[in-house]
Design a protein around this motif. Sequence first.
Motif, PDB file in Angstrom:
ATOM      1  N   ARG A 127       1.615  -9.290  -4.578  1.00 13.15           N
ATOM      2  CA  ARG A 127       2.343  -9.761  -5.751  1.00 13.15           C
ATOM      3  C   ARG A 127       1.446 -10.735  -6.491  1.00 13.15           C
ATOM      4  O   ARG A 127       0.821 -11.599  -5.876  1.00 13.15           O
ATOM      5  N   LEU A 181       5.841  -2.416 -11.140  1.00 10.46           N
ATOM      6  CA  LEU A 181       6.591  -2.442  -9.887  1.00 10.46           C
ATOM      7  C   LEU A 181       6.379  -1.141  -9.126  1.00 10.46           C
ATOM      8  O   LEU A 181       6.420  -0.046  -9.699  1.00 10.46           O
ATOM      9  N   GLU A 186       3.963  -5.784  -6.944  1.00 12.25           N
ATOM     10  CA  GLU A 186       4.659  -6.342  -8.089  1.00 12.25           C
ATOM     11  C   GLU A 186       3.667  -7.202  -8.864  1.00 12.25           C
ATOM     12  O   GLU A 186       3.239  -8.250  -8.392  1.00 12.25           O
TER      13      GLU A 186
END
Length: 257
Positions: A127, A181, A186
């Motif tokens: 992420r 995503l 992410e």
Amino acid sequence: MSHNHSPAPPAARPSPHLASVRAALGTLVETLSPRFDFFSVLATDCAGTNFEALPGERRAAESMWTERGFVVRAARGGRVVERSFDSLGPDDVGRFADALTAELEELLAAAAPAGFLSVDLAAEADRAVWYPEVSVDPFGLSPGVILDRLEAIRLRAAAASPLIAMARTRAEWARFSKLYLSSRREFEQSYLWGQAYVFAAARRGEVTREIFNAASGLKGAELLDELEDFPGPVAALAVELLDAGPIEPGEHVVVLS
């Protein structure tokens, strides 16, 4: 890739549009990922403003850098397909997911196996967010403030030589927000891009020449500070071009540096 989980500075904050559909996109990824070897969605939202100062006119208008939409990517058995759409109703995610699955299945059935996979099926979970800061948020300023600066710079270029027939200035900023995503990754980024110009046209008799200089980058309204150095040199170069002769036909040596 920069990993920065601190709050985004105001100038680079993601668009309200992407924030409003983020949960729905997450549900879409959770729903469709088990149906394919790989599934992802990329959402983008971009909007900006273009400012221009001309003789007798100043104007602000929507930037040409305007886009909003989504692209999904699905892979199965060495085949990779994509599908784009421009709206997503958060209350209709279930039905939308089923309809999208049917479309992707049809596309996969017709697709030839890819020579190489453009997706990493073994990608590690990650992420990251990227919010580059700018010194002065142009969207936090009155359009009149920006146009006043552009007009003052334009007037300096126009007054640099009696041979300058016309001078104009332009500046444009856009905020780009993107959200990616997948089941394992992410990524989010929101940044400002700006570019600004000083144009000068010189005329002597029937000969007219125009030239410009530009500044650009991940910058806010501080970009106008760079334009302050442009009027004199741009006007001088436009005047110099009046003496430029035609290009002779034939082969020429070109030096790239």
